[in-house]
Write a protein that holds these residues in place. Structure first.
Motif, short mmCIF file in Angstrom:
data_model
loop_
_atom_site.label_atom_id
_atom_site.label_comp_id
_atom_site.label_asym_id
_atom_site.label_seq_id
_atom_site.Cartn_x
_atom_site.Cartn_y
_atom_site.Cartn_z
N ALA A 97 0.75 -1.20 -0.06
CA ALA A 97 -0.18 -0.02 0.05
C ALA A 97 0.85 1.30 0.02
N GLN A 98 0.55 2.25 0.81
CA GLN A 98 0.97 3.46 0.81
C GLN A 98 2.45 3.44 1.12
N LEU A 99 3.06 2.94 2.36
CA LEU A 99 4.41 3.03 2.50
C LEU A 99 5.30 2.39 1.62
N PRO A 100 5.04 1.04 0.97
CA PRO A 100 5.90 0.45 -0.04
C PRO A 100 5.81 1.58 -1.28
N SER A 101 4.85 2.19 -1.56
CA SER A 101 4.94 2.92 -2.58
C SER A 101 5.88 4.20 -2.58
N GLY A 102 5.72 4.78 -0.89
CA GLY A 102 6.54 5.93 -0.75
C GLY A 102 7.95 5.36 -0.91
N ALA A 103 8.20 4.37 -0.41
CA ALA A 103 9.69 3.77 -0.30
C ALA A 103 10.29 3.73 -1.83
N LEU A 104 9.37 3.27 -2.90
CA LEU A 104 9.68 3.37 -4.19
C LEU A 104 9.88 4.83 -4.49
N PHE A 105 9.21 5.77 -4.15
CA PHE A 105 9.36 7.10 -4.50
C PHE A 105 10.61 7.61 -3.82
N ALA A 106 10.98 7.50 -2.61
CA ALA A 106 12.04 7.84 -1.83
C ALA A 106 13.24 7.34 -2.63
N ALA A 107 13.43 5.91 -3.14
CA ALA A 107 14.54 5.42 -3.82
C ALA A 107 14.80 6.10 -5.07
N LEU A 108 13.69 6.44 -5.86
CA LEU A 108 13.89 7.08 -7.02
C LEU A 108 14.53 8.60 -7.04
N PHE A 109 14.03 9.44 -5.77
CA PHE A 109 14.43 10.74 -5.50
C PHE A 109 16.00 10.69 -4.97
N THR A 110 16.29 9.63 -4.18
CA THR A 110 17.53 9.58 -3.63
C THR A 110 18.51 9.46 -4.86
N LEU A 111 18.34 8.39 -5.81
CA LEU A 111 19.17 8.25 -6.67
C LEU A 111 19.24 9.46 -7.71
N GLY A 112 18.10 10.39 -7.73
CA GLY A 112 18.42 11.64 -8.66
C GLY A 112 19.08 12.61 -7.79
N ALA A 113 18.93 12.62 -6.21
CA ALA A 113 19.64 13.57 -5.76
C ALA A 113 20.99 13.28 -5.29
N TRP A 114 21.46 12.07 -5.25
CA TRP A 114 22.87 11.69 -4.55
C TRP A 114 23.70 10.77 -5.54
N GLY A 115 23.09 10.49 -6.63
CA GLY A 115 23.65 9.61 -7.55
C GLY A 115 25.04 10.43 -8.03
N ALA A 116 26.42 9.69 -7.79
CA ALA A 116 27.51 10.08 -8.03
C ALA A 116 27.70 10.16 -9.77
N ASP A 117 27.41 9.31 -10.27
CA ASP A 117 27.51 9.06 -11.86
C ASP A 117 26.30 9.42 -12.33
N ARG A 118 26.18 10.87 -12.91
CA ARG A 118 24.88 11.37 -13.24
C ARG A 118 24.24 10.65 -14.46
N ARG A 119 24.99 10.32 -15.37
CA ARG A 119 24.71 9.45 -16.54
C ARG A 119 23.88 8.16 -16.15
N LEU A 120 24.58 7.31 -15.32
CA LEU A 120 24.18 6.41 -14.81
C LEU A 120 22.74 6.54 -14.10
N ALA A 121 22.85 7.57 -13.42
CA ALA A 121 21.71 7.85 -12.38
C ALA A 121 20.57 8.17 -13.33
N ARG A 123 19.98 7.16 -16.60
CA ARG A 123 19.64 6.02 -17.16
C ARG A 123 18.80 4.98 -16.29
N LEU A 124 19.32 4.99 -15.15
CA LEU A 124 18.66 4.02 -14.01
C LEU A 124 17.11 4.50 -13.84
N ARG A 125 17.06 5.71 -13.53
CA ARG A 125 15.68 6.20 -13.25
C ARG A 125 14.74 6.14 -14.32
N ALA A 126 15.39 6.31 -15.48
CA ALA A 126 14.31 6.11 -16.69
C ALA A 126 14.27 4.66 -17.06
N GLY A 127 15.13 3.75 -16.82
CA GLY A 127 14.67 2.48 -16.86
C GLY A 127 13.80 1.97 -16.14
#
Length: 428
Positions: A97-121, A123-127
């Protein structure tokens, strides 16, 4: 703003405090997600179909939420693991339900905000987003035969109910994943801009320090040049007195003694001036430069400064208190420079209507006091470089300077310089 390419900057690794916060957040979200699973099981509303065993439901719930505990340490791995676990859990009909969906959102947000390799970040988010929409399309196709007309018995809108349900699901997911992608990217750009602002602030600070150092050095060289002229004058006087003493030594011993006393006093004064010159001179490579008429101006010309200030429209007053005593040339020049700088600041920057200049011959000190009724006499763009010059000049003579706003409004500069023993005796 820096013109360096976006990929050239790498965001610093998370701090120990941030990693500890992630650990506690991950544990808290996992516990709350298990509580949410318990509530979902208690309602019996399993929208994705008959669920698997309780152990498997707990497993997939933990697999989706627990990786948040290390989301900033390994943002790419966490985003992949959470996405796979989320799709797998839904495929197994786990009520995420809501909390697992929020965890997915947080994981994508963190990858965009903290991913060191911007190209990889990127591509992974788009994938992940493409995979999520693929899974949405596949799940709708697999459950198409389970949709019956009875499910939409109360439908009353103008859009066909099945189409409305599909569009609503797609619209929600577009907003969900679009905002996760955009907010993560925005957070990374904000961090990069904060870094650039800190760099610019540090560069500005270094530039200001260098400007102050240059101002101090220039003022010291100028003071040393003036003192050099004073010493040269005294040495010339000593030569004249020595010649006079030599001529009258055999004929008039009294005149010879007077000349020798003058030589002694001049030598002592020259030594003091030379010591000051060596004390303030710090740049051996600086050019001496030419001496201008203002370089030789002394305290007796302060009245002309006040007159020029009066010509600008100021109500300027000059007061001399105590018995004026003969001053060494360097002290006289320093006093003139202090008044000149203070008056210049009042005229150019203070927006004042009155100017009060006071010179006090105290028992052991010469005091210069310049005040106005304006809004501050230090120019903003110059960062107080004029005050630096004042302090250097006064420090060269063992004195001190006070400068700042007056309690009743306006600005005040007060400098004190000790008088030589003979001048102090006369002033007393």
């Amino acid at each position: 703003m820096s013109t360096a390419p976006t990929t050239a900057w790498r965001r610093p690794a998370p701090t120990a405090a941030q990693l500890r916060a992630d650990l506690w957040v991950g544990l808290a979200v996992t516990v709350l997600a298990l509580f949410e699973l318990t509530l979902a099981r208690s309602t019996g509303a399993f929208l994705l179909g008959p669920p698997p065993s309780l152990a498997e439901q707990v497993w997939w719930t933990v697999a989706v939420t627990a990786p948040l505990a290390v989301r900033r340490r390994w943002p790419a791995a966490v985003a992949v693991v959470v996405s796979i676990a989320f799709i797998a859990g839904q495929a197994r009909a786990v009520p995420l339900a809501q909390l697992p969906s929020g965890a997915l959102f947080a994981a994508l947000f963190t990858l965009g905000a903290w991913g060191a390799d911007r190209r990889l970040a990127g591509r992974l988010r788009a994938g992940v987003i493409v995979a999520m929409f693929g899974w949405l399309a596949l799940s709708l196709a697999l459950r198409a035969d389970q949709i019956s007309a009875a499910s939409f018995a109360d439908a009353a809108g103008p859009v066909p109910p099945v189409l409305a349900a599909v569009v609503n699901g797609v619209f929600y997911n577009v907003l969900f994943f679009g905002f996760a992608y955009y907010s993560g990217q925005t957070a990374w750009v904000a961090a990069r801009r904060r870094h650039e602002l800190r760099e610019q602030a540090e560069q500005l600070r270094r530039s200001q320090v260098e400007a102050r150092e240059r101002a101090v050095m220039g003022e010291r060289v100028r003071i040393a040049r003036e003192l050099h002229d004073v010493v040269a004058h005294h040495v010339s006087v000593m030569g004249v007195q020595a010649a006079a003493c030599r001529r009258v030594f055999d004929r008039d011993r009294d005149k010879a003694r007077t000349a020798l006393a003058a030589i002694e006093e001049t030598a002592r004064t020259s030594f003091d001036e030379l010591r000051r010159m060596l004390g303030v001179l710090r740049d051996p490579d600086a050019a001496a430069g030419a001496t201008t008429p203002e370089d030789t101006a002394g305290i007796d010309q302060v009245a002309a400064l006040v007159d020029r200030a009066r010509d600008t429209g100021l109500r300027a007053e000059l007061g001399v208190y105590g018995e004026p005593a003969p001053l060494p040339r360097s002290v006289s020049q320093a006093a003139y420079r202090i008044v000149q700088e203070a008056v210049t600041n009042v005229v150019k920057h203070a927006h004042a209507t009155t100017l009060d200049v006071r010179i006090r011959y105290l028992a052991r000190e010469l005091e210069i006091d310049v005040s106005d009724d304006g809004h501050g006499g230090v120019p903003e763009a110059g960062a107080g470089l004029g005050l630096i010059g004042m302090r250097e000049r006064v420090a060269a003579h063992g004195g001190e300077v006070e400068a700042g706003p007056r309690p009743g409004g306006g600005f005040r500069v007060r400098a004190r310089m000790p008088l030589p023993v003979e001048a102090a005796g006369r002033a007393a």
